[in-house]
Design an enzyme around this catalytic site. Structure first.
Site, PDB file in Angstrom:
ATOM      1  CG  ASP A  45      -1.860  -1.131   1.292  1.00 28.27           C
ATOM      2  OD1 ASP A  45      -2.167  -1.674   0.214  1.00 28.27           O
ATOM      3  OD2 ASP A  45      -2.299  -1.481   2.405  1.00 28.27           O
TER       4      ASP A  45
HETATM    5  N1  URA Z   1      -1.197  -5.906   3.931  1.00 28.90           N
HETATM    6  C1  URA Z   1      -1.700  -4.647   3.942  1.00 28.90           C
HETATM    7  O1  URA Z   1      -2.739  -4.381   4.524  1.00 28.90           O
HETATM    8  N2  URA Z   1      -1.010  -3.703   3.272  1.00 28.90           N
HETATM    9  C2  URA Z   1       0.168  -3.921   2.636  1.00 28.90           C
HETATM   10  O2  URA Z   1       0.750  -2.997   2.067  1.00 28.90           O
HETATM   11  C3  URA Z   1       0.672  -5.238   2.653  1.00 28.90           C
HETATM   12  C4  URA Z   1      -0.021  -6.212   3.310  1.00 28.90           C
END
Ligand code: URA
Length: 230
Positions: free
Chosen positions: A101
């Site tokens: 993310d």
């Molecule tokens: N899980 C999440 O919620 N975000 C990420 O970036 C990676 C794994």
């Protein structure tokens, strides 16, 4: 030769995995997208995976320390992308093996080897990803069993695969996942009424984020790191 046989032969993937690549639209024969695993290919037809000729020498592999605010995408009109951080020729040929993310930091693997990244991202391969997680409220030790059994996420048909939770005290922990569903860590904690405030990926399989890399920096993988993804 059948297309799935050829892809499996050249990449070392199983027939089933080769068929998945074909079905996902990642294979072209003679420039045309082919989704039929039984398609017959002759030796004069060029076959590509993610645009890269199959069997071509010299695939590239990098690890990058992703900073916050950078998108794990190849193009974005608004934000800086992970590929914008690479000073390499033909970055458009590279792709990310497992996205993070925009607000997550840590280890991102980048390559032009589609078969290699498939081994990291395919849930059936069970490649373990280690996240360091900080949440809003202190973590109840009972959560170790809950995550080990799997939790049902909103709008999903199947519970999460067993995940290992290592408590580090208070609101900090390590979470080891063997799959990579969308926003999985945040959704797992949301399902038990907690909220992730910071997330950092430390490790993918046997590849550990190099502590020498500052956020935004990257380096090529070593031959041992590349070979560790089987
Ligand atoms: N899980 C999440 O919620 N975000 C990420 O970036 C990676 C794994």
């Amino acid at each position: 030769m059948r297309l799935d046989k050829l892809v499996s032969h050249v990449t070392g993937l199983t027939r089933k995995e080769a068929r998945a690549l074909i079905k996902d639209g990642r294979i072209r024969a003679g420039g045309a997208l082919v989704r039929d695993a039984a398609f017959h290919v002759t030796p004069d037809v060029a076959v590509t995976l993610d645009g890269e000729p199959l069997g071509d020498a010299g695939p590239r592999y990098f690890m990058l320390h992703k900073p916050q605010g950078v998108i794990s995408a190849t193009h974005d009109g608004e934000h800086m992308t992970v590929l914008n951080l690479l000073d390499e020729p033909h970055v458009e040929k590279l792709h990310i093996a497992g996205r993070l993310d925009i607000d997550t930091t840590g280890l991102v693997l980048i390559t032009d080897d589609g078969a290699w990244s498939h081994r990291i991202t395919h849930p059936g391969r069970g490649c373990r990803k280690v996240y360091r997680v900080w949440v809003e409220r202190d973590i109840d030790p009972a959560l170790i069993d809950v995550f080990a059994k799997g939790v049902m996420l909103h709008n999903e048909k199947h519970p999460t695969l067993p995940a290992e939770l290592v408590l580090l005290g208070g609101n900090e922990c390590l979470l080891v996942l063997q799959e990579g569903r969308h926003h999985q860590v945040k959704r797992m904690f949301a399902s038990v009424d907690n909220r992730v405030t910071r997330l950092h990926r430390e490790r993918i399989g046997d590849i550990v984020l190099d502590p020498e890399l500052e956020p935004g920096e990257y380096r090529p993988l070593t031959p041992e790191e590349i070979a560790s993804v089987r």
